[in-house]
Design an enzyme around this catalytic site. Structure first.
Site, mmCIF file in Angstrom:
data_model
loop_
_atom_site.group_PDB
_atom_site.id
_atom_site.type_symbol
_atom_site.label_atom_id
_atom_site.label_comp_id
_atom_site.label_asym_id
_atom_site.label_seq_id
_atom_site.Cartn_x
_atom_site.Cartn_y
_atom_site.Cartn_z
ATOM 1 N N TYR A 130 0.841 -1.203 0.000
ATOM 2 C CA TYR A 130 0.000 0.000 0.000
ATOM 3 C C TYR A 130 0.877 1.254 0.000
ATOM 4 O O TYR A 130 0.673 2.173 -0.806
ATOM 5 C CB TYR A 130 -0.913 -0.029 1.232
ATOM 6 N N ILE B 221 -5.720 10.007 9.774
ATOM 7 C CA ILE B 221 -6.991 10.728 9.706
ATOM 8 C C ILE B 221 -8.104 9.786 10.174
ATOM 9 O O ILE B 221 -8.186 8.639 9.706
ATOM 10 C CB ILE B 221 -7.276 11.200 8.252
HETATM 11 N N1 LIG Z 1 -7.468 7.861 6.741
HETATM 12 C C1 LIG Z 1 -6.155 7.992 6.711
HETATM 13 O O1 LIG Z 1 -5.480 8.065 7.758
HETATM 14 C C2 LIG Z 1 -5.426 8.079 5.391
HETATM 15 C C3 LIG Z 1 -4.069 8.382 5.428
HETATM 16 C C4 LIG Z 1 -3.366 8.501 4.245
HETATM 17 C C5 LIG Z 1 -4.022 8.313 3.037
HETATM 18 N N2 LIG Z 1 -5.347 8.000 3.039
HETATM 19 C C6 LIG Z 1 -5.977 7.841 1.725
HETATM 20 O O2 LIG Z 1 -7.074 8.736 1.651
HETATM 21 C C7 LIG Z 1 -8.035 8.225 0.712
HETATM 22 C C8 LIG Z 1 -9.398 8.248 1.339
HETATM 23 O O3 LIG Z 1 -9.369 7.412 2.482
HETATM 24 P P1 LIG Z 1 -10.355 7.603 3.722
HETATM 25 O O4 LIG Z 1 -9.515 7.669 4.941
HETATM 26 O O5 LIG Z 1 -11.357 8.657 3.441
HETATM 27 O O6 LIG Z 1 -11.000 6.145 3.751
HETATM 28 P P2 LIG Z 1 -12.501 5.608 3.560
HETATM 29 O O7 LIG Z 1 -13.431 6.396 4.424
HETATM 30 O O8 LIG Z 1 -12.383 4.152 3.740
HETATM 31 O O9 LIG Z 1 -12.848 5.963 2.021
HETATM 32 C C9 LIG Z 1 -12.225 5.275 0.978
HETATM 33 C C10 LIG Z 1 -12.992 5.500 -0.300
HETATM 34 O O10 LIG Z 1 -12.362 4.704 -1.346
HETATM 35 C C11 LIG Z 1 -13.353 3.839 -1.901
HETATM 36 N N3 LIG Z 1 -12.896 2.513 -2.318
HETATM 37 C C12 LIG Z 1 -12.326 1.547 -1.546
HETATM 38 N N4 LIG Z 1 -12.176 0.412 -2.256
HETATM 39 C C13 LIG Z 1 -12.679 0.658 -3.497
HETATM 40 C C14 LIG Z 1 -12.809 -0.103 -4.690
HETATM 41 N N5 LIG Z 1 -12.417 -1.380 -4.769
HETATM 42 N N6 LIG Z 1 -13.357 0.487 -5.772
HETATM 43 C C15 LIG Z 1 -13.763 1.772 -5.732
HETATM 44 N N7 LIG Z 1 -13.665 2.548 -4.641
HETATM 45 C C16 LIG Z 1 -13.127 2.003 -3.535
HETATM 46 C C17 LIG Z 1 -14.332 3.625 -0.763
HETATM 47 O O11 LIG Z 1 -15.547 3.093 -1.272
HETATM 48 P P3 LIG Z 1 -16.347 1.923 -0.459
HETATM 49 O O12 LIG Z 1 -17.287 2.681 0.408
HETATM 50 O O13 LIG Z 1 -16.975 1.100 -1.521
HETATM 51 O O14 LIG Z 1 -15.335 1.166 0.359
HETATM 52 C C18 LIG Z 1 -14.437 5.021 -0.193
HETATM 53 O O15 LIG Z 1 -15.289 5.822 -0.953
HETATM 54 C C19 LIG Z 1 -7.537 6.837 0.308
HETATM 55 O O16 LIG Z 1 -6.854 6.922 -0.915
HETATM 56 C C20 LIG Z 1 -6.570 6.476 1.424
HETATM 57 O O17 LIG Z 1 -5.598 5.557 0.995
HETATM 58 C C21 LIG Z 1 -6.063 7.886 4.178
#
Ligand SMILES: NC(=O)c1ccc[n+]([C@@H]2O[C@H](COP(=O)([O-])OP(=O)(O)OC[C@H]3O[C@@H](n4cnc5c(N)ncnc54)[C@H](OP(=O)(O)O)[C@@H]3O)[C@@H](O)[C@H]2O)c1
Length: 256
Positions: free
Chosen positions: A161, A194
């Protein structure tokens, strides 16, 4: 926070906007007058939040669902954008997740391919699919979500990842140089830790508390902490001379 007409008349596509960071980014764009196509994730979850239900009813927002592990999921986003918009001004590639924590020796081919397809390949494919529409804008901007783990390597079991996020950061820099002559800017937002459903799945409360103690600002981040950075990069008025950059949003968790 931002002027309510900052993105008036502009067309915005946000992936992974069904919850978490992407949903908050979409909310801010709608607040600023944009016409937004939200990719809501793989399938609908609960009821839409009021702000989004209102925007859909007023045709200011449109929602498309699709699994980015399939060609169809990606093609549906591109097709829906093509049918809605004459041009795309802003593309936010945000969909992604860790999928799981996979120790290096036990990682299966399927797990490896899933993490890479979702967090890396889908960004390349959505960008390629929407470039013709971005080229029709006079001030296009692409903003990609990466991660603090692209620089640190992340924690145990997140090697692939973290590497995909480093790929997207480097891809974005190369793309920024390639597309600059056409006036298309490309930047990244790099969230720290986050509090979204992401960590509900992959981090225990103890791990999160231990992380919190290492953060100079002494708290975990929120989607509200991250979203303004995306609008900053999306607006040529605010960041028109900035391209190829990664903005770390992490409360000082990484200062280098
Ligand atoms: N939270 C953190 O600490 C953090 C830190 C660094 C980077 N990020 C990045 O920030 C971004 C958003 O993450 P978040 O924290 O907001 O997480 P989240 O609430 O889990 O949201 C992730 C989003 O990506 C979608 N997704 C996951 N698997 C998918 C698939 N197979 N096909 C299409 N869409 C898919 C999810 O849709 P579903 O509802 O269908 O799952 C959801 O809309 C991501 O790229 C993550 O890697 C997050």
């Amino acid at each position: 926070m931002f002027h309510p007409s900052l993105f008036k008349g502009m067309n915005v596509v946000v992936t992974g906007a069904g919850r978490g960071i992407g949903l908050e980014v979409a909310r801010l764009f709608l607040d600023c007058g944009a016409h937004v196509l939200l990719h809501g994730g793989r399938s609908p979850h609960d009821e839409l939040p009021d702000f989004l239900a209102d925007a859909v009813a007023e045709a200011r927002a449109h929602i498309v669902y699709g699994d980015f592990l399939t060609d169809k999921g990606i093609e549906d986003v591109v097709r829906q954008s093509d049918s809605l918009f004459e041009h795309v001004d802003v593309l936010i590639n945000n969909a992604g997740t860790m999928v799981g924590r996979f120790p290096a020796a036990e990682l299966t081919d399927d797990q490896y391919e899933t993490v890479v397809q979702l967090n890396q390949t889908s960004v390349v494919e959505i960008t390629r699919g929407l470039l013709p529409q971005l080229r029709r804008s006079t001030q296009a901007s692409i903003v990609n979500t990466v991660s603090i783990s692209a620089l640190t390597g992340g924690s145990a079991g997140s090697a692939i990842y973290s590497a995909t996020k480093a790929f997207v950061a480097t891809y974005s820099k190369a793309l920024a140089r390639e597309l600059a002559p056409e006036g298309i800017r490309v930047n990244c937002v790099s969230p720290g830790t986050i509090t979204t459903d992401f960590h509900e799945r992959y981090s225990s409360p103890d791990k999160l508390e231990a992380t919190r103690k290492t953060i100079p600002l002494q708290r975990l981040g929120t989607p509200e902490d991250c979203a303004p950075a995306y609008l900053f990069f999306a607006s040529s008025a605010l960041s028109g001379y900035i391209t190829g950059q990664v903005l770390e949003v992490n409360g000082g968790q990484l200062i280098c």
